[in-house]
Design a protein around this motif. Structure first.
Motif, PDB file in Angstrom:
ATOM      1  N   SER A 180       0.834  -1.210   0.000  1.00 34.04           N
ATOM      2  CA  SER A 180       0.000   0.000   0.000  1.00 34.04           C
ATOM      3  C   SER A 180       0.865   1.254   0.000  1.00 34.04           C
ATOM      4  N   VAL A 181       1.935   1.239   0.790  1.00 31.46           N
ATOM      5  CA  VAL A 181       2.867   2.371   0.820  1.00 31.46           C
ATOM      6  C   VAL A 181       3.497   2.551  -0.561  1.00 31.46           C
ATOM      7  N   LEU A 182       3.899   1.454  -1.177  1.00 34.55           N
ATOM      8  CA  LEU A 182       4.496   1.500  -2.514  1.00 34.55           C
ATOM      9  C   LEU A 182       3.521   2.109  -3.510  1.00 34.55           C
ATOM     10  N   LYS A 183       2.263   1.692  -3.464  1.00 32.63           N
ATOM     11  CA  LYS A 183       1.251   2.188  -4.399  1.00 32.63           C
ATOM     12  C   LYS A 183       1.029   3.690  -4.227  1.00 32.63           C
ATOM     13  N   ILE A 184       0.946   4.156  -2.986  1.00 31.73           N
ATOM     14  CA  ILE A 184       0.758   5.585  -2.706  1.00 31.73           C
ATOM     15  C   ILE A 184       1.948   6.392  -3.224  1.00 31.73           C
ATOM     16  N   ALA A 185       3.153   5.901  -2.967  1.00 37.05           N
ATOM     17  CA  ALA A 185       4.365   6.610  -3.420  1.00 37.05           C
ATOM     18  C   ALA A 185       4.446   6.624  -4.939  1.00 37.05           C
TER      19      ALA A 185
ATOM     20  N   GLU B 280       5.640  15.839  -3.370  1.00 33.99           N
ATOM     21  CA  GLU B 280       4.352  15.147  -3.501  1.00 33.99           C
ATOM     22  C   GLU B 280       4.370  13.800  -2.778  1.00 33.99           C
ATOM     23  N   ILE B 281       5.481  13.082  -2.855  1.00 38.16           N
ATOM     24  CA  ILE B 281       5.603  11.816  -2.130  1.00 38.16           C
ATOM     25  C   ILE B 281       5.442  12.070  -0.631  1.00 38.16           C
ATOM     26  N   LYS B 282       6.148  13.067  -0.140  1.00 40.06           N
ATOM     27  CA  LYS B 282       6.077  13.416   1.293  1.00 40.06           C
ATOM     28  C   LYS B 282       4.654  13.809   1.680  1.00 40.06           C
ATOM     29  N   ASP B 283       4.021  14.668   0.885  1.00 36.50           N
ATOM     30  CA  ASP B 283       2.664  15.126   1.193  1.00 36.50           C
ATOM     31  C   ASP B 283       1.667  13.974   1.178  1.00 36.50           C
ATOM     32  N   GLN B 284       1.736  13.121   0.160  1.00 36.49           N
ATOM     33  CA  GLN B 284       0.806  11.994   0.058  1.00 36.49           C
ATOM     34  C   GLN B 284       1.030  10.993   1.192  1.00 36.49           C
ATOM     35  N   ALA B 285       2.286  10.782   1.523  1.00 37.93           N
ATOM     36  CA  ALA B 285       2.590   9.870   2.631  1.00 37.93           C
ATOM     37  C   ALA B 285       1.965  10.393   3.921  1.00 37.93           C
ATOM     38  N   GLU B 286       2.198  11.660   4.223  1.00 39.96           N
ATOM     39  CA  GLU B 286       1.674  12.247   5.459  1.00 39.96           C
ATOM     40  C   GLU B 286       0.152  12.239   5.479  1.00 39.96           C
ATOM     41  N   GLU B 287      -0.495  12.516   4.330  1.00 38.38           N
ATOM     42  CA  GLU B 287      -1.961  12.493   4.256  1.00 38.38           C
ATOM     43  C   GLU B 287      -2.519  11.098   4.534  1.00 38.38           C
ATOM     44  N   ASN B 288      -1.736  10.072   4.238  1.00 38.58           N
ATOM     45  CA  ASN B 288      -2.172   8.695   4.438  1.00 38.58           C
ATOM     46  C   ASN B 288      -1.631   8.074   5.722  1.00 38.58           C
ATOM     47  N   GLY B 289      -1.065   8.906   6.587  1.00 39.68           N
ATOM     48  CA  GLY B 289      -0.595   8.426   7.883  1.00 39.68           C
ATOM     49  C   GLY B 289       0.699   7.618   7.825  1.00 39.68           C
ATOM     50  N   ILE B 290       1.456   7.798   6.753  1.00 42.67           N
ATOM     51  CA  ILE B 290       2.733   7.093   6.596  1.00 42.67           C
ATOM     52  C   ILE B 290       3.839   7.991   7.137  1.00 42.67           C
ATOM     53  N   ASP B 291       4.663   7.452   8.005  1.00 42.28           N
ATOM     54  CA  ASP B 291       5.754   8.199   8.613  1.00 42.28           C
ATOM     55  C   ASP B 291       6.893   8.377   7.599  1.00 42.28           C
ATOM     56  N   VAL B 292       7.223   9.635   7.319  1.00 41.94           N
ATOM     57  CA  VAL B 292       8.382   9.927   6.473  1.00 41.94           C
ATOM     58  C   VAL B 292       9.575  10.014   7.413  1.00 41.94           C
ATOM     59  N   LYS B 293      10.383   8.963   7.404  1.00 42.03           N
ATOM     60  CA  LYS B 293      11.491   8.882   8.360  1.00 42.03           C
ATOM     61  C   LYS B 293      12.591   9.888   8.044  1.00 42.03           C
ATOM     62  N   LYS B 294      12.863  10.079   6.761  1.00 42.70           N
ATOM     63  CA  LYS B 294      13.931  10.995   6.378  1.00 42.70           C
ATOM     64  C   LYS B 294      13.793  11.356   4.904  1.00 42.70           C
TER      65      LYS B 294
ATOM     66  N   TRP C 114      19.596  13.749  -6.528  1.00 50.47           N
ATOM     67  CA  TRP C 114      19.132  12.427  -6.102  1.00 50.47           C
ATOM     68  C   TRP C 114      18.495  12.632  -4.733  1.00 50.47           C
ATOM     69  N   ILE C 115      17.171  12.583  -4.701  1.00 45.28           N
ATOM     70  CA  ILE C 115      16.456  12.749  -3.440  1.00 45.28           C
ATOM     71  C   ILE C 115      16.013  11.366  -2.979  1.00 45.28           C
ATOM     72  N   LEU C 116      16.365  11.050  -1.758  1.00 47.90           N
ATOM     73  CA  LEU C 116      15.973   9.787  -1.158  1.00 47.90           C
ATOM     74  C   LEU C 116      14.883  10.068  -0.136  1.00 47.90           C
ATOM     75  N   VAL C 117      13.747   9.400  -0.290  1.00 46.42           N
ATOM     76  CA  VAL C 117      12.641   9.547   0.652  1.00 46.42           C
ATOM     77  C   VAL C 117      12.460   8.205   1.354  1.00 46.42           C
ATOM     78  N   ASP C 118      12.712   8.192   2.660  1.00 45.64           N
ATOM     79  CA  ASP C 118      12.640   6.963   3.455  1.00 45.64           C
ATOM     80  C   ASP C 118      11.253   6.842   4.072  1.00 45.64           C
ATOM     81  N   LEU C 119      10.487   5.871   3.564  1.00 44.25           N
ATOM     82  CA  LEU C 119       9.146   5.601   4.079  1.00 44.25           C
ATOM     83  C   LEU C 119       9.129   4.300   4.883  1.00 44.25           C
ATOM     84  N   GLY C 120      10.266   3.940   5.439  1.00 46.45           N
ATOM     85  CA  GLY C 120      10.377   2.704   6.215  1.00 46.45           C
ATOM     86  C   GLY C 120      10.704   1.527   5.318  1.00 46.45           C
ATOM     87  N   ASP C 121       9.720   0.673   5.050  1.00 44.11           N
ATOM     88  CA  ASP C 121       9.954  -0.506   4.208  1.00 44.11           C
ATOM     89  C   ASP C 121      10.007  -0.176   2.725  1.00 44.11           C
ATOM     90  N   VAL C 122       9.696   1.072   2.376  1.00 41.86           N
ATOM     91  CA  VAL C 122       9.772   1.538   0.987  1.00 41.86           C
ATOM     92  C   VAL C 122      10.721   2.734   0.947  1.00 41.86           C
TER      93      VAL C 122
END
Length: 118
Positions: free
Chosen positions: A5-10, A54-68, A77-85
Motif C-alpha cells: 500500500s505504501v508503494l502504491k501511494i508513493a 508530492e511523495i512526502k505530502d501523500q505519505a503524510e496524508e495517508n498516515g505514513i511516517d516519512v522517516k527521512k 538524487w532525493i531519497l525519501v525513506d518511508l520505512g519498508d519503501v
C-alpha cells in the motif's frame, strides 16, 4: 499499512508529478534496508523537488511516517525513506550514472498497478 500500500501511494505520487520511468524493485530477501526501492526521475531540479514533495505530502496524508528525506536542496538524487519503501527520485542525468537498476540487478521488478506516465 502494509508495504504494498505504501508503494502504491508513493508510485501514484510520482505519477501525479509526471515522473518518468517509474519502477519498483522487490528487495525482500536481498537487502535488509527495505522491502521495496521505488525509482524514478524528473527532467529538471524543480520537477525532482516537486516529485519528492508530492511523495512526502501523500505519505503524510495517508498516515505514513516519512522517516527521512535527503538531497532535497541539491535536487540531483532525493531519497525519501518511508520505512519498508525507499523512494529514489533522480535528476535524469544522475539516474543513468548511478544505475541502481543494474546495481541491484538480482532484485525482481515489483508490479505497479497504476496508469503510469512511464
Amino acid at each position: 499499512m502494509n508495504q504494498a500500500s505504501v508503494l502504491k501511494i508513493a508510485a501514484k505520487a510520482c505519477d501525479d508529478k509526471r515522473a518518468e520511468d517509474i519502477l519498483a524493485l522487490d528487495m525482500e530477501g536481498i537487502s535488509l534496508i527495505a522491502d521495496y526501492f521505488l525509482i524514478c526521475h524528473g527532467n529538471s531540479d524543480k520537477q525532482v523537488q516537486a516529485i519528492a514533495r508530492e511523495i512526502k505530502d501523500q505519505a503524510e496524508e495517508n498516515g505514513i511516517d516519512v522517516k527521512k528525506m535527503e538531497g532535497f536542496d541539491e535536487a540531483r538524487w532525493i531519497l525519501v525513506d518511508l520505512g519498508d519503501v525507499i523512494v529514489h527520485v533522480f535528476h535524469k542525468d544522475e539516474r543513468s550514472y548511478y544505475n541502481l537498476e543494474k546495481l541491484w540487478g538480482d532484485a525482481p521488478l515489483a508490479e505497479l498497478e497504476l496508469g503510469l506516465n512511464s
